[in-house]
Motif scaffolding. Structure first.
Motif, PDB file in Angstrom:
ATOM      1  N   MET A 250     117.250  34.381  82.418  1.00 55.07           N
ATOM      2  CA  MET A 250     115.880  34.173  82.111  1.00 55.07           C
ATOM      3  C   MET A 250     115.007  35.289  81.657  1.00 55.07           C
ATOM      4  SD  MET A 250     114.363  31.362  85.196  1.00 55.07           S
ATOM      5  CE  MET A 250     113.983  30.093  83.686  1.00 55.07           C
ATOM      6  N   ALA A 251     114.150  35.134  80.837  1.00 62.44           N
ATOM      7  CA  ALA A 251     113.190  36.193  80.233  1.00 62.44           C
ATOM      8  C   ALA A 251     111.941  35.899  80.918  1.00 62.44           C
ATOM      9  CB  ALA A 251     113.012  35.850  78.950  1.00 62.44           C
TER      10      ALA A 251
ATOM     11  N   ARG B  48     101.705  35.360  84.753  1.00 65.13           N
ATOM     12  CA  ARG B  48     102.930  35.842  84.752  1.00 65.13           C
ATOM     13  C   ARG B  48     104.069  34.732  84.764  1.00 65.13           C
ATOM     14  NH1 ARG B  48     103.473  41.175  84.276  1.00 65.13           N
ATOM     15  NH2 ARG B  48     101.699  42.333  85.032  1.00 65.13           N
ATOM     16  N   VAL B  49     105.101  34.616  83.765  1.00 62.39           N
ATOM     17  CA  VAL B  49     106.039  33.356  83.954  1.00 62.39           C
ATOM     18  C   VAL B  49     107.502  33.953  83.623  1.00 62.39           C
ATOM     19  CG1 VAL B  49     104.211  31.521  83.145  1.00 62.39           C
ATOM     20  CG2 VAL B  49     105.500  32.984  81.424  1.00 62.39           C
ATOM     21  N   LYS B  50     108.091  33.020  84.046  1.00 65.39           N
ATOM     22  CA  LYS B  50     109.823  33.280  83.791  1.00 65.39           C
ATOM     23  C   LYS B  50     110.225  31.907  82.845  1.00 65.39           C
ATOM     24  CE  LYS B  50     111.716  31.752  87.955  1.00 65.39           C
ATOM     25  NZ  LYS B  50     112.419  32.125  89.146  1.00 65.39           N
ATOM     26  N   PHE B  51     111.087  32.175  81.873  1.00 64.97           N
ATOM     27  CA  PHE B  51     111.559  31.093  80.984  1.00 64.97           C
ATOM     28  C   PHE B  51     112.733  31.267  80.451  1.00 64.97           C
ATOM     29  CE2 PHE B  51     109.141  34.143  78.928  1.00 64.97           C
ATOM     30  CZ  PHE B  51     109.543  34.324  77.671  1.00 64.97           C
TER      31      PHE B  51
ATOM     32  N   ALA C 240     111.519  27.504  76.958  1.00 65.90           N
ATOM     33  CA  ALA C 240     111.945  26.120  78.074  1.00 65.90           C
ATOM     34  C   ALA C 240     112.048  26.335  79.305  1.00 65.90           C
ATOM     35  CB  ALA C 240     113.282  25.720  77.352  1.00 65.90           C
ATOM     36  N   ASP C 241     111.805  25.464  80.211  1.00 67.52           N
ATOM     37  CA  ASP C 241     111.834  25.500  81.618  1.00 67.52           C
ATOM     38  C   ASP C 241     110.983  26.787  81.983  1.00 67.52           C
ATOM     39  OD1 ASP C 241     112.958  24.893  84.077  1.00 67.52           O
ATOM     40  OD2 ASP C 241     114.661  26.467  84.119  1.00 67.52           O
ATOM     41  N   VAL C 242     109.825  26.807  81.866  1.00 64.72           N
ATOM     42  CA  VAL C 242     108.782  27.688  82.131  1.00 64.72           C
ATOM     43  C   VAL C 242     108.341  27.586  83.579  1.00 64.72           C
ATOM     44  CG1 VAL C 242     106.597  28.689  81.369  1.00 64.72           C
ATOM     45  CG2 VAL C 242     108.037  28.036  79.720  1.00 64.72           C
ATOM     46  N   HIS C 243     108.543  28.600  84.271  1.00 63.11           N
ATOM     47  CA  HIS C 243     107.932  28.615  85.921  1.00 63.11           C
ATOM     48  C   HIS C 243     107.003  29.865  86.114  1.00 63.11           C
ATOM     49  CE1 HIS C 243     111.250  25.624  87.303  1.00 63.11           C
ATOM     50  NE2 HIS C 243     111.551  26.408  86.352  1.00 63.11           N
ATOM     51  N   PRO C 244     105.997  29.382  86.471  1.00 60.77           N
ATOM     52  CA  PRO C 244     104.965  30.544  86.876  1.00 60.77           C
ATOM     53  C   PRO C 244     105.569  31.719  88.189  1.00 60.77           C
ATOM     54  CG  PRO C 244     103.884  28.313  87.271  1.00 60.77           C
ATOM     55  CD  PRO C 244     105.284  28.344  87.073  1.00 60.77           C
ATOM     56  N   VAL C 245     105.388  32.972  87.789  1.00 65.42           N
ATOM     57  CA  VAL C 245     105.813  33.925  88.818  1.00 65.42           C
ATOM     58  C   VAL C 245     104.568  34.061  89.725  1.00 65.42           C
ATOM     59  CG1 VAL C 245     106.985  35.982  88.970  1.00 65.42           C
ATOM     60  CG2 VAL C 245     107.501  34.746  87.371  1.00 65.42           C
ATOM     61  N   CYS C 246     104.636  34.172  90.992  1.00 69.20           N
ATOM     62  CA  CYS C 246     103.715  34.547  91.868  1.00 69.20           C
ATOM     63  C   CYS C 246     103.427  36.044  92.144  1.00 69.20           C
ATOM     64  CB  CYS C 246     103.714  33.859  93.284  1.00 69.20           C
ATOM     65  SG  CYS C 246     103.831  32.110  93.096  1.00 69.20           S
TER      66      CYS C 246
END
Length: 74
Positions: A1-2, A53-56, A68-74
């Motif tokens: 993941m990036a 901030r996100v991971k994807f 794609a498949d983007v998730h926020p990072v807390c």
């Protein structure tokens, strides 16, 4: 993941861009990655906003790479 940070996102238009820190090559899509609202995970409490901030994962697209498949990072 990036990992990256949202540089711009328009919830009304449903898309935006993510910056990958320290990445400047244009060979595989460039420093900014396109993100469409349909690729944001359902566990996100709100639409993406500048500075989030996100991971994807990176997904090939005719115009370069997109997130794609983007998730926020807390």
């Amino acid at each position: 993941m990036a990992h990256g940070m949202v540089t711009w996102f328009d919830a009304g238009r449903g898309f935006g861009f993510i910056s990958r820190a320290g990445f400047v090559s244009r060979d595989d899509g460039g420093a900014e990655i396109f993100v469409h609202h349909s690729q944001i995970s359902d566990d996100s409490p709100h639409p993406l906003g500048k500075g989030d901030r996100v991971k994807f994962t990176l997904q090939p697209h005719p115009r370069g790479l997109r997130a794609a498949d983007v998730h926020p990072v807390c």
